[in-house]
Design a protein around this motif. Structure first.
Motif, PDB file in Angstrom:
ATOM      1  N   ARG A 120       0.793  -1.631   0.101  1.00 29.85           N
ATOM      2  CA  ARG A 120       0.066   0.030  -0.426  1.00 29.85           C
ATOM      3  C   ARG A 120       1.109   1.293   0.277  1.00 29.85           C
ATOM      4  O   ARG A 120       0.276   2.337  -0.487  1.00 29.85           O
ATOM      5  N   ASP A 121       2.198   0.884   0.730  1.00 31.77           N
ATOM      6  CA  ASP A 121       3.117   2.248   0.664  1.00 31.77           C
ATOM      7  C   ASP A 121       3.746   2.511  -0.403  1.00 31.77           C
ATOM      8  O   ASP A 121       3.971   3.350  -1.020  1.00 31.77           O
ATOM      9  N   ALA A 122       3.300   1.487  -1.208  1.00 32.48           N
ATOM     10  CA  ALA A 122       4.157   1.344  -2.825  1.00 32.48           C
ATOM     11  C   ALA A 122       3.448   2.006  -3.255  1.00 32.48           C
ATOM     12  O   ALA A 122       4.424   2.709  -4.041  1.00 32.48           O
ATOM     13  N   ALA A 123       2.872   1.907  -3.387  1.00 34.22           N
ATOM     14  CA  ALA A 123       1.201   1.989  -4.536  1.00 34.22           C
ATOM     15  C   ALA A 123       0.811   3.632  -3.796  1.00 34.22           C
ATOM     16  O   ALA A 123       0.079   4.545  -5.013  1.00 34.22           O
TER      17      ALA A 123
ATOM     18  N   GLY B 116      -1.090  -3.627  -6.786  1.00 34.01           N
ATOM     19  CA  GLY B 116      -0.778  -3.763  -8.242  1.00 34.01           C
ATOM     20  C   GLY B 116       1.208  -4.854  -7.594  1.00 34.01           C
ATOM     21  O   GLY B 116       2.574  -5.069  -8.210  1.00 34.01           O
ATOM     22  N   VAL B 117       0.565  -5.931  -7.293  1.00 33.23           N
ATOM     23  CA  VAL B 117       1.302  -6.759  -6.378  1.00 33.23           C
ATOM     24  C   VAL B 117       0.475  -8.206  -6.766  1.00 33.23           C
ATOM     25  O   VAL B 117      -0.236  -8.596  -7.531  1.00 33.23           O
ATOM     26  N   SER B 118       1.030  -9.485  -6.841  1.00 30.22           N
ATOM     27  CA  SER B 118       0.359 -10.510  -7.192  1.00 30.22           C
ATOM     28  C   SER B 118      -0.276 -11.412  -5.693  1.00 30.22           C
ATOM     29  O   SER B 118       0.201 -11.252  -4.580  1.00 30.22           O
TER      30      SER B 118
ATOM     31  N   PRO C  29       5.931  -5.480  -4.678  1.00 34.78           N
ATOM     32  CA  PRO C  29       4.952  -3.914  -4.638  1.00 34.78           C
ATOM     33  C   PRO C  29       7.036  -3.374  -6.286  1.00 34.78           C
ATOM     34  O   PRO C  29       6.494  -2.949  -7.090  1.00 34.78           O
ATOM     35  N   ILE C  30       7.958  -3.731  -6.169  1.00 38.44           N
ATOM     36  CA  ILE C  30       8.863  -3.545  -7.073  1.00 38.44           C
ATOM     37  C   ILE C  30       8.908  -3.840  -8.021  1.00 38.44           C
ATOM     38  O   ILE C  30       8.792  -4.213  -9.231  1.00 38.44           O
TER      39      ILE C  30
ATOM     40  N   TYR D  50       6.685  -6.492  -9.700  1.00 50.63           N
ATOM     41  CA  TYR D  50       5.525  -6.498 -10.433  1.00 50.63           C
ATOM     42  C   TYR D  50       4.482  -5.992 -10.683  1.00 50.63           C
ATOM     43  O   TYR D  50       3.206  -6.021 -11.009  1.00 50.63           O
ATOM     44  N   GLY D  51       4.978  -4.806 -10.046  1.00 50.65           N
ATOM     45  CA  GLY D  51       4.401  -3.199 -10.284  1.00 50.65           C
ATOM     46  C   GLY D  51       3.259  -3.013 -11.456  1.00 50.65           C
ATOM     47  O   GLY D  51       3.592  -3.318 -12.664  1.00 50.65           O
ATOM     48  N   VAL D  52       1.715  -2.357 -10.822  1.00 50.60           N
ATOM     49  CA  VAL D  52       0.915  -1.956 -12.308  1.00 50.60           C
ATOM     50  C   VAL D  52       1.766  -0.933 -12.874  1.00 50.60           C
ATOM     51  O   VAL D  52       1.958  -0.054 -12.586  1.00 50.60           O
ATOM     52  N   SER D  53       2.055  -0.461 -14.489  1.00 47.73           N
ATOM     53  CA  SER D  53       2.199   0.970 -14.893  1.00 47.73           C
ATOM     54  C   SER D  53       1.044   2.069 -14.602  1.00 47.73           C
ATOM     55  O   SER D  53      -0.536   0.489 -14.234  1.00 47.73           O
TER      56      SER D  53
END
Length: 134
Positions: free
Chosen positions: A26-29, A70-72, A84-85, A87-90
């Motif tokens: 969540r923080d990474a997103a 944006g993670v599996s 998060p790094i 596999y991130g969603v563009s």
């Protein structure tokens, strides 16, 4: 340069649990807890309980969370797979992921509504049957 490589190999101790991974993703997103809770249709306290490992989301919610963040789903559950790094969603795909998550949520609500309608119809039929017998 070597220091950066070592930092990348060290995992955060909070990532050892589902709640820690959820919080990190969540923080990474860059999504606020309250905003994510609203998007999922859960209370802020529920999401907070998931992030602090006091409870766990249902499998369908876990899939929704993974799509939004944006993670599996496997990474959220076990720490293995796309985090998060890697596999991130563009940025271009983020709205599509959000819409897919919203659609899944609406389908769940639709099914629940159908169950409630059937329950009310049975109750009403039973009530009417009792009144006719009197």
């Amino acid at each position: 340069m070597r220091k950066k490589q070592n930092e990348m190999l060290i995992s955060d101790a909070g990532d050892d649990t589902l709640g820690g991974r959820l919080s990190s993703a969540r923080d990474a997103a860059g999504i606020e807890m309250k905003a994510l809770a609203n998007q999922l249709g859960v209370k802020h306290e529920t999401l907070q309980a998931w992030e602090t490992d006091r409870s766990e989301p249902r499998p369908s919610r876990l899939v929704n969370l993974a799509g939004i963040l944006g993670v599996s789903p496997m990474w959220l559950m076990t720490g293995a797979g796309g985090g998060p790094i890697e596999y991130g969603v563009s940025d271009a795909d983020a709205p599509l992921e959000a819409m897919a998550s919203d659609l899944m949520r609406l389908k769940e609500l639709h099914e629940e509504t159908g169950r409630l309608i059937n329950t009310l119809q049975r109750r009403l039929s039973g009530y009417r049957g009792e009144q006719m017998a009197e």
